[in-house]
Design an enzyme around this catalytic site. Structure first.
Site, PDB file in Angstrom:
ATOM      1  N   HIS A  73       0.887  -1.247  -0.091  1.00  0.00           N
ATOM      2  CA  HIS A  73      -0.022  -0.111   0.064  1.00  0.00           C
ATOM      3  C   HIS A  73       0.855   1.357   0.087  1.00  0.00           C
ATOM      4  O   HIS A  73       0.273   2.240   0.048  1.00  0.00           O
ATOM      5  CB  HIS A  73      -0.995   0.032   1.226  1.00  0.00           C
ATOM      6  CG  HIS A  73      -0.201   0.297   2.387  1.00  0.00           C
ATOM      7  ND1 HIS A  73       0.507  -0.781   3.218  1.00  0.00           N
ATOM      8  CD2 HIS A  73      -0.308   1.340   3.173  1.00  0.00           C
ATOM      9  CE1 HIS A  73       1.186  -0.155   4.141  1.00  0.00           C
ATOM     10  NE2 HIS A  73       0.640   1.103   4.217  1.00  0.00           N
ATOM     11  N   HIS A  88       1.736   7.086  -0.423  1.00  0.00           N
ATOM     12  CA  HIS A  88       0.758   6.052   0.544  1.00  0.00           C
ATOM     13  C   HIS A  88      -0.566   6.181   0.081  1.00  0.00           C
ATOM     14  O   HIS A  88      -1.286   7.006  -0.048  1.00  0.00           O
ATOM     15  CB  HIS A  88       1.039   6.722   1.963  1.00  0.00           C
ATOM     16  CG  HIS A  88       0.572   5.713   2.917  1.00  0.00           C
ATOM     17  ND1 HIS A  88      -0.821   5.496   3.324  1.00  0.00           N
ATOM     18  CD2 HIS A  88       1.221   4.924   3.990  1.00  0.00           C
ATOM     19  CE1 HIS A  88      -1.037   4.789   4.181  1.00  0.00           C
ATOM     20  NE2 HIS A  88       0.123   4.382   4.660  1.00  0.00           N
TER      21      HIS A  88
END
Length: 168
Positions: A73, A88
């Site tokens: 992620h 992110h």
């Protein structure tokens, strides 16, 4: 005629301006809009956040993948100047344990601007009750972090400028 020699300190103070394009298509907003105090408060560094319109994360510049988080992620990409950028995807998406994320790069890879790095499932993130807003953070271990100018609005990955960083 004598030319003036620069001292080592003067040479080290040379400022380089790095322009960073959007790694995601969507709406670029201020970090304060991220529903996470660590990002919103600037504790991770200066930057911007993008509410993604599609599930694709691209390299914002030519660089090296310094680190990819195991769950896929997030990653850190390093510019030739040494500047590092944390990309992110979403908030608290580590809880998905990699589900819905497909990495197309590995730690140590050299990548080109616009290269697809990660594909992700926006609907799966939303279905898990998580925010999709994605911070783009200039990380710094320096005593004085670099000056960062953020440009907000609708952006297209690889085409629109989102950050101007004055790095030394």
């Amino acid at each position: 005629m004598f030319s003036r020699w620069k001292s080592k300190k003067e040479e080290q103070r040379t400022v380089q301006f790095i322009e960073i394009n959007a790694p995601l298509s969507g709406q670029a907003v201020d970090l304060s809009q991220v529903p996470d105090d660590t990002f919103a408060g600037g504790h991770m560094g200066s930057g911007i956040a993008i509410e993604p319109a599609e599930g694709k994360l691209y390299a914002p510049f030519d660089g090296k993948i310094a680190h990819i988080v195991k769950s896929g992620h997030a990653l850190i990409i390093e510019h030739a100047s040494g500047l590092q950028l944390l990309l992110h995807i979403g908030i608290d998406t580590v809880s998905l344990k990699g589900s819905g994320f497909q990495s197309h790069a590995a730690t140590g890879d050299h990548v080109k601007a616009g290269q697809l790095l990660i594909e992700f499932d926006l609907e799966a993130i939303r279905a898990a009750g998580l925010a999709t807003i994605s911070p783009v953070i200039v990380t710094s271990m320096e005593e004085t972090p670099p000056a960062v100018e953020c440009l907000h609005g609708q952006v297209t990955a690889g085409k629109d400028l989102i950050l101007k960083v004055a790095a030394q």
